[in-house]
Write an enzyme that holds these catalytic residues in place. Structure first.
Site: not given
Length: 492
Positions: A132, A162, A232-233, A289-290, A292
């Site tokens: 980001h 990220d 800080n990212s 492909g579930v 949950i």
């Protein structure tokens, strides 16, 4: 008569007091005092790791608006410039012409977009930061601690984790040492270096307050109380051995500033992502492909699973890897690739970290028993929107026992069974009392009761008649493509 020698008595008392005092002085330090004396000193760590931390500044090109210079008195324009005040009708402040040879279009200019942090991964200029931080940037400027500036190239960025990798043209740079996240302990001292609010090379410290914190699909974050603020990212989280154990990524805040809860991406996860970004510029992840959800305590007990663990399958993508492997809606996936699935959020990380095309063993818990399957991992793709199945008009039938649960049910047509890919079940025509409180509604399809598959209304009636009416019963039902459990009690 007993007489006392006052002088001798005084001497004895004084000797005893001195002995007590001496013994007290000689007692070993308590653990609390030892800990106070052992408070960490971060100065050496800052000198060791500080040169590896960089400031990242991003720019974006925006269209140039008409300059108000010719419409404003030059003295007034100089007044605004000198005191740093925004010029009317010029929200981004005074503009300057690009230097000769800059190469940008006459109607565009570079505007600051954001400030973040990063750290040097390799001596030849590979730098790790947050996705980001560089997202949407037309230009990335990296500033080292020695004030040298470089224009960086974005090698790759992965939004899901990220994590991003950028490259500058330099050699002999001080690279960080990557630590073992598995050795990190809750309560351990850690330190962060970054550019909060644009203030370069700022150091903050705290402790690890939690591990394996679920705040994302693919990352078990490290939670700390280190002061992390905007800017800080992308900076490093450093342990007391001078090793980077995480990338500072998120904060919990109601005000925009640090509130003592910060989240960092574990370095082992970040390294795996960075290796793919450096190799191909993108990250590939597995999928089966579930749909949950978490297994609740009530559901686990009612279906005989015991302690709640695993991932409850609410829906299976038609023709997807799980469908081809035999996974059914209502199954609980308890193992993947031989590893126990403790909670539902574990499964996406396990599957996502598996290379597409690999055949992996899968264990599901279905109607009171475990079943081993093999699934071929596919590559993750854009999320598909679940389509609502159109319910067919069912054949009318009556179940007196169902009425004790507040249900009015009917048989399914063959077309409905084929569309839902089920062999049997009953459709809810009306729901009231206990059934309504349990979340059942018209159009739902009940496929199992008390771990027993339902074939039709007659079978549904037979199952209910054999149950203890004083205890709640688990109901597995389908709503369109999705399946879930609910607990119902018989009406008195």
């Amino acid at each position: 008569m007993i007489r006392f020698n006052l002088k001798a008595l005084s001497a004895c008392v004084l000797s005893a007091a001195m002995a007590v005092t001496a013994s007290t002085v000689l007692l070993p330090l308590t653990p609390a005092l030892a800990q106070v004396r052992a408070l960490p000193d971060f100065t050496d760590l800052v000198e060791q790791v500080g040169p590896s931390v960089v400031n990242i500044r991003t720019l974006e090109k925006v269209s140039r608006r008409a300059s108000p210079g010719g419409q404003m008195d030059p003295d007034m324009l100089e007044f605004f410039r000198r005191f740093g005040l925004p010029i009317p009708n010029m929200p981004n402040g005074p503009r300057q012409s690009p230097p000769p040879g800059h190469g940008q279009q006459p109607n565009q200019e570079d505007q600051p977009r954001g400030v973040g942090s990063g750290f040097i991964l390799t001596p030849d200029g590979m730098i790790m930061t947050n996705a980001h931080v560089v997202e949407g940037a037309d230009e990335v400027i990296v500033t080292l601690t020695d004030k040298r500036e470089f224009k960086a190239k974005i090698i790759g960025a992965d939004k899901r984790s990220d994590v991003a990798v950028v490259k500058i043209e330099a050699t002999g740079l001080p690279a960080v040492k990557v630590g073992d996240v598995n050795r990190l302990r809750v309560g351990e001292w850690v330190m962060a270096i970054g550019s909060p609010f644009g203030l370069e090379n700022s150091v903050t410290a705290g402790i690890v307050s939690a591990k394996q914190r679920d705040t994302g699909d693919y990352l078990p974050f490290i939670q700390t109380d280190v002061a992390i603020n905007p800017g800080n990212s992308g900076g490093p989280l450093i342990n007391m051995r001078g090793e980077v154990v995480g990338i500072n990524s998120q904060i919990y805040s109601r005000s925009g500033g640090s509130m003592g809860i910060s989240f960092s991406i574990p370095m082992d996860e970040a390294v795996r992502v960075s290796e793919q970004l450096r190799a191909t510029g993108r990250v590939t992840r597995g999928r089966i492909g579930v749909q949950i959800e978490q297994v609740s305590k009530e559901v686990a007990e009612s279906i005989g699973l015991g302690q709640p663990h695993g991932a409850l399958v609410r829906g299976v993508e038609t023709g997807g890897p799980a469908d081809k492997a035999g996974v059914e809606a209502g199954d609980v996936i308890i193992k993947f690739d031989g590893k126990r699935v403790e909670k539902s959020s574990d499964l996406p990380r396990m599957v996502g970290g598996t290379k597409p095309g690999v055949k992996s063993p899968l264990t599901v818990f279905r109607r009171g028993a475990s079943k081993d399957l093999t699934v071929t991992i596919a590559e993750i793709e854009a999320d598909k929107t679940a389509t609502q199945t159109t319910e067919k008009e069912p054949k009318v039938a009556e179940s007196k026992m169902a009425q004790a649960l507040g249900l009015d049910v009917s048989d399914l047509t063959d077309a409905a069974k084929k569309e839902l890919k089920i062999k049997g079940g009953v459709q809810v025509k009306a729901s009231s009392d206990a059934a309504a409180r349990g979340g059942l509604r018209e159009g739902d399809v009940i496929v199992a009761v008390a771990n027993v598959a339902v074939s039709n209304v007659a079978g549904f009636e037979k199952i209910l008649s054999g149950l203890d009416k004083t205890k709640p019963v688990n109901i597995l039902f389908r709503r369109g493509e999705w399946a879930q459990y609910t607990m119902l009690r018989f009406n008195p």
